[in-house]
Design a protein around this motif. Sequence first.
Motif, PDB file in Angstrom:
ATOM      1  N   PRO A 217       0.816  -1.218   0.000  1.00 45.63           N
ATOM      2  CA  PRO A 217       0.000   0.000   0.000  1.00 45.63           C
ATOM      3  C   PRO A 217       0.848   1.265   0.000  1.00 45.63           C
ATOM      4  N   VAL A 218       0.279   2.326  -0.523  1.00 48.64           N
ATOM      5  CA  VAL A 218       0.920   3.639  -0.479  1.00 48.64           C
ATOM      6  C   VAL A 218      -0.109   4.674  -0.046  1.00 48.64           C
ATOM      7  N   LYS A 219       0.394   5.806   0.360  1.00 49.01           N
ATOM      8  CA  LYS A 219      -0.437   6.977   0.595  1.00 49.01           C
ATOM      9  C   LYS A 219       0.113   8.120  -0.236  1.00 49.01           C
ATOM     10  N   LEU A 220      -0.785   8.877  -0.815  1.00 49.28           N
ATOM     11  CA  LEU A 220      -0.358  10.061  -1.549  1.00 49.28           C
ATOM     12  C   LEU A 220       0.190  11.081  -0.566  1.00 49.28           C
ATOM     13  N   GLY A 221       1.312  11.693  -0.957  1.00 47.53           N
ATOM     14  CA  GLY A 221       1.941  12.660  -0.070  1.00 47.53           C
ATOM     15  C   GLY A 221       2.000  14.039  -0.690  1.00 47.53           C
ATOM     16  N   GLY A 222       3.099  14.736  -0.445  1.00 49.00           N
ATOM     17  CA  GLY A 222       3.247  16.098  -0.948  1.00 49.00           C
ATOM     18  C   GLY A 222       3.820  16.107  -2.350  1.00 49.00           C
ATOM     19  N   GLY A 223       4.932  16.796  -2.516  1.00 46.38           N
ATOM     20  CA  GLY A 223       5.531  16.892  -3.834  1.00 46.38           C
ATOM     21  C   GLY A 223       5.068  18.128  -4.574  1.00 46.38           C
ATOM     22  N   SER A 224       5.601  18.305  -5.765  1.00 47.34           N
ATOM     23  CA  SER A 224       5.301  19.503  -6.541  1.00 47.34           C
ATOM     24  C   SER A 224       3.883  19.521  -7.081  1.00 47.34           C
ATOM     25  N   ARG A 225       3.233  18.341  -7.102  1.00 46.61           N
ATOM     26  CA  ARG A 225       1.863  18.279  -7.624  1.00 46.61           C
ATOM     27  C   ARG A 225       1.002  17.513  -6.623  1.00 46.61           C
ATOM     28  N   ALA A 226       0.939  18.031  -5.399  1.00 50.11           N
ATOM     29  CA  ALA A 226       0.254  17.347  -4.309  1.00 50.11           C
ATOM     30  C   ALA A 226      -1.238  17.215  -4.581  1.00 50.11           C
ATOM     31  N   ILE A 227      -1.806  16.136  -4.069  1.00 45.75           N
ATOM     32  CA  ILE A 227      -3.232  15.857  -4.210  1.00 45.75           C
ATOM     33  C   ILE A 227      -3.830  15.770  -2.818  1.00 45.75           C
ATOM     34  N   THR A 228      -4.900  16.489  -2.569  1.00 45.89           N
ATOM     35  CA  THR A 228      -5.525  16.493  -1.253  1.00 45.89           C
ATOM     36  C   THR A 228      -6.761  15.619  -1.268  1.00 45.89           C
ATOM     37  N   LEU A 229      -6.739  14.563  -0.453  1.00 45.70           N
ATOM     38  CA  LEU A 229      -7.891  13.689  -0.282  1.00 45.70           C
ATOM     39  C   LEU A 229      -8.451  13.892   1.112  1.00 45.70           C
ATOM     40  N   ARG A 230      -9.759  13.965   1.223  1.00 43.06           N
ATOM     41  CA  ARG A 230     -10.425  14.130   2.514  1.00 43.06           C
ATOM     42  C   ARG A 230     -11.498  13.062   2.641  1.00 43.06           C
ATOM     43  N   PRO A 231     -11.826  12.644   3.899  1.00 44.47           N
ATOM     44  CA  PRO A 231     -11.489  13.270   5.185  1.00 44.47           C
ATOM     45  C   PRO A 231     -10.089  12.930   5.698  1.00 44.47           C
ATOM     46  N   HIS A 232      -9.438  11.932   5.122  1.00 44.86           N
ATOM     47  CA  HIS A 232      -8.051  11.641   5.485  1.00 44.86           C
ATOM     48  C   HIS A 232      -7.413  11.024   4.252  1.00 44.86           C
ATOM     49  N   ASN A 233      -6.120  10.852   4.305  1.00 40.05           N
ATOM     50  CA  ASN A 233      -5.401  10.310   3.162  1.00 40.05           C
ATOM     51  C   ASN A 233      -5.327   8.792   3.311  1.00 40.05           C
TER      52      ASN A 233
END
Length: 247
Positions: free
Chosen positions: A99-115
Amino acid sequence: MARRRARRRGWCQRRILTILIVLTLLAGAALLLLARTRPQDLPWTPLDLAQPMGLFTGRKIAALGAQPALCRQLMIRAGAQNDVMPPFGGDGECRVANPVKLGGGSRAITLRPHNPAMTCPVAAGMAVWEWEVIQPAARRILGQRVDAIEHIGTYNCRQIRGGGPLSQHATANAIDIGAFMLGDGTKVSVLDDWTKGGPKAQFLRAVRDGSCGLFSTVLSPDYNAAHANHLHLDQAARGARGWRTCK
């Protein structure tokens, strides 16, 4: 007379051969040009997540399920930081090994309510979906950007609703998207806005349609009542020529 017919037949055969050679050269030139300008439209070119979407982008992303390390490298190279998570789900059919979780970086993606944790192919599909589909559609239809994508789950060790084989959610190889938060705080909800018409409904259909080139399965409220409040996106492995579903 026989010689004349033979000469004519020979001339026709040479003409046909010449035409076939020319067509072959033209096809080769077209493929070479396509490989240079639209590599993701060809099945054998390497995947580059920073390239514009092509005809085979989704199939190439889904195939990365067998190559999790390469998947992560391609995401990082394209600007989508992702963090490796420990395996979970036990040792049975619902185990999520990489498994992975999306993080920051130059093209960050925001998932809610949590990543949430998910397979890398789902994360890669989400990244390109936001870059290539969601943000352009939001600017074009709604006049602003999307600040966050609201989901209602990735992992759930269960069968497909109604019985049958395990759901792609059983291995976190799927995500359900419920809404999009715009820059001005406006919420665009699948449940509330899909059937109302207007720009919000137009936007939701645009992002649904655009996701079909990135995910193996896309199910929306148009499919059945069980999907009235979300878009189901998964990366089921069906091979390079496998069927894909978009409803």
